[in-house]
Design a protein around this motif. Sequence first.
Motif, short mmCIF file in Angstrom:
data_model
loop_
_atom_site.label_atom_id
_atom_site.label_comp_id
_atom_site.label_asym_id
_atom_site.label_seq_id
_atom_site.Cartn_x
_atom_site.Cartn_y
_atom_site.Cartn_z
N THR A 230 100.85 30.61 -2.02
CA THR A 230 101.61 31.05 -0.85
C THR A 230 102.96 31.66 -1.25
O THR A 230 103.62 32.30 -0.46
CB THR A 230 101.93 29.85 0.07
OG1 THR A 230 102.80 28.95 -0.66
CG2 THR A 230 100.68 29.12 0.49
N GLY A 231 103.36 31.42 -2.49
CA GLY A 231 104.66 31.89 -2.96
C GLY A 231 105.77 30.87 -2.73
O GLY A 231 106.89 31.04 -3.21
N GLY A 232 105.45 29.79 -2.00
CA GLY A 232 106.46 28.79 -1.66
C GLY A 232 107.19 28.24 -2.89
O GLY A 232 108.43 28.12 -2.88
N THR A 233 106.42 27.92 -3.93
CA THR A 233 107.03 27.34 -5.13
C THR A 233 108.03 28.32 -5.76
O THR A 233 109.17 27.94 -6.09
CB THR A 233 105.92 26.99 -6.16
OG1 THR A 233 105.08 26.01 -5.55
CG2 THR A 233 106.49 26.47 -7.46
N ILE A 234 107.61 29.56 -5.92
CA ILE A 234 108.50 30.53 -6.58
C ILE A 234 109.73 30.81 -5.73
O ILE A 234 110.86 30.88 -6.24
CB ILE A 234 107.72 31.85 -6.88
CG1 ILE A 234 106.60 31.59 -7.91
CG2 ILE A 234 108.66 32.97 -7.33
CD1 ILE A 234 107.06 31.08 -9.26
N ILE A 235 109.54 30.93 -4.43
CA ILE A 235 110.67 31.23 -3.55
C ILE A 235 111.72 30.11 -3.65
O ILE A 235 112.92 30.36 -3.83
CB ILE A 235 110.19 31.44 -2.09
CG1 ILE A 235 109.39 32.74 -2.03
CG2 ILE A 235 111.36 31.46 -1.10
CD1 ILE A 235 108.58 32.93 -0.77
N GLU A 236 111.26 28.87 -3.59
CA GLU A 236 112.19 27.75 -3.67
C GLU A 236 112.82 27.66 -5.07
O GLU A 236 114.00 27.34 -5.21
CB GLU A 236 111.49 26.43 -3.32
CG GLU A 236 111.12 26.31 -1.85
CD GLU A 236 112.30 26.53 -0.91
OE1 GLU A 236 113.36 25.92 -1.14
OE2 GLU A 236 112.17 27.33 0.04
N ALA A 237 112.04 27.96 -6.10
CA ALA A 237 112.57 27.90 -7.47
C ALA A 237 113.67 28.95 -7.64
O ALA A 237 114.75 28.66 -8.19
CB ALA A 237 111.45 28.13 -8.48
N VAL A 238 113.41 30.16 -7.15
CA VAL A 238 114.40 31.23 -7.28
C VAL A 238 115.68 30.86 -6.53
O VAL A 238 116.80 31.03 -7.05
CB VAL A 238 113.80 32.58 -6.80
CG1 VAL A 238 114.88 33.65 -6.62
CG2 VAL A 238 112.72 33.05 -7.78
N LYS A 239 115.51 30.30 -5.32
CA LYS A 239 116.69 29.88 -4.54
C LYS A 239 117.51 28.86 -5.32
O LYS A 239 118.73 28.96 -5.44
CB LYS A 239 116.24 29.24 -3.23
CG LYS A 239 116.09 30.21 -2.08
CD LYS A 239 115.99 29.36 -0.80
CE LYS A 239 115.05 30.03 0.19
NZ LYS A 239 114.49 29.09 1.15
N ALA A 240 116.82 27.85 -5.85
CA ALA A 240 117.52 26.77 -6.57
C ALA A 240 118.24 27.34 -7.80
O ALA A 240 119.40 27.00 -8.07
CB ALA A 240 116.52 25.70 -6.99
N LEU A 241 117.57 28.23 -8.52
CA LEU A 241 118.18 28.78 -9.75
C LEU A 241 119.39 29.65 -9.41
O LEU A 241 120.42 29.58 -10.06
CB LEU A 241 117.13 29.59 -10.53
CG LEU A 241 115.99 28.77 -11.13
CD1 LEU A 241 114.83 29.66 -11.55
CD2 LEU A 241 116.49 27.95 -12.33
N ARG A 242 119.25 30.46 -8.35
CA ARG A 242 120.37 31.33 -7.97
C ARG A 242 121.56 30.52 -7.47
O ARG A 242 122.71 30.87 -7.74
CB ARG A 242 119.91 32.34 -6.92
CG ARG A 242 119.05 33.44 -7.56
CD ARG A 242 119.06 34.71 -6.74
NE ARG A 242 118.35 35.77 -7.45
CZ ARG A 242 117.37 36.50 -6.95
NH1 ARG A 242 116.97 36.29 -5.69
NH2 ARG A 242 116.79 37.45 -7.67
N SER A 243 121.26 29.42 -6.78
CA SER A 243 122.39 28.62 -6.26
C SER A 243 123.18 28.02 -7.42
O SER A 243 124.32 27.63 -7.28
CB SER A 243 121.88 27.52 -5.32
OG SER A 243 121.24 26.52 -6.10
N LEU A 244 122.54 27.96 -8.60
CA LEU A 244 123.24 27.41 -9.77
C LEU A 244 123.75 28.51 -10.70
O LEU A 244 124.07 28.26 -11.86
CB LEU A 244 122.30 26.47 -10.55
CG LEU A 244 121.92 25.19 -9.80
CD1 LEU A 244 120.85 24.43 -10.54
CD2 LEU A 244 123.15 24.30 -9.60
#
Length: 301
Positions: A230-244
């Motif tokens: 669904t892309g859910g994992t990648i979307i959340e991973a990218v968000k988490a990485l960018r927030s850091l």
Amino acid sequence: MGEVVVLGGSNGEHLAIELSRLSGFELGEIEIKKFPDDETYIRVLSDVSGKDVVYINSLQRDPNESIIETIYTLDTLSDLGAKRIIAIIPYMSYARQDSRFKPGEAISIQTLGKLFRSVKVDYIITVDMHLHRIQDPSIVFGAKFYNITGVRELAKYVKRNHIINYEKTVVIGPDEEAEQWAKIMANELGGLEYGVLEKKRLTAEEVVIEAKGVNVNERDIIIVDDIISTGGTIIEAVKALRSLGAKDIIVTTVHPLLVGNAYAKLLKLNLKDLAGTNTILSPISKVSITPAILEELVKIL
Ligand code: R5P
């Protein structure tokens, strides 16, 4: 080595053509169509009698349809006198349903294994199958079983297409299970640092991801995962990485299932690159899995 014929199912024809080109093996033909009532019609048009037959089919896009097509074809090949039957299943569906997570659930991969055991298959080659709870797939599937990785092909692609800053780049697996792939990618790219994120799955489509213990601030990231569904994992991973504080992000995956509007959602992430292999054809299938398959096949044959 005797005569070898390569045949592709509905989701494997592109790979059969590539494999035949790369190896010089004869490319055979199968007629696959539907009867008016939607039942599946299979006819092997090539002479397979006494030959080694390599049959390729991914059990996606339509998993249930692909399973029926694959089992019917494998059984027909044996009926027609094929010598050895090598099934190449680049994407093995139902591998994630490998346990009874809730009471009463079907352990679908075990039943799929029974279907394979009901026909004659000598060898099965698959790619980065989700093998977390299956101890011995050769027993489950009733054939010598080879689970190869597509991550080396992804790493070659990254090397060919991107200039990597070795000091600044870190390879990330979006969950603990992805550590194995992050490690291969990091090694293939010359010993990059790698790490994993922490993922909790809420539903089939929703996950929460935290990036604990990995320093990604001001760093370029290469994410690698086995499947993007669904892309859910990648979307959340990218968000988490960018927030850091992560900088450029390249996302790679072996099996780009990209269900529903996953591709559109991923495009909105503004990634430096998004690439998958062609175990399943998709808009991001930029990397061929065929060289990895051929390498394993040659060992068997
Ligand atoms: C999970 O175990 C897999 O490794 C993938 O992370 C997962 O299947 C991806 O699914 P989705 O794209 O739906 O988050």
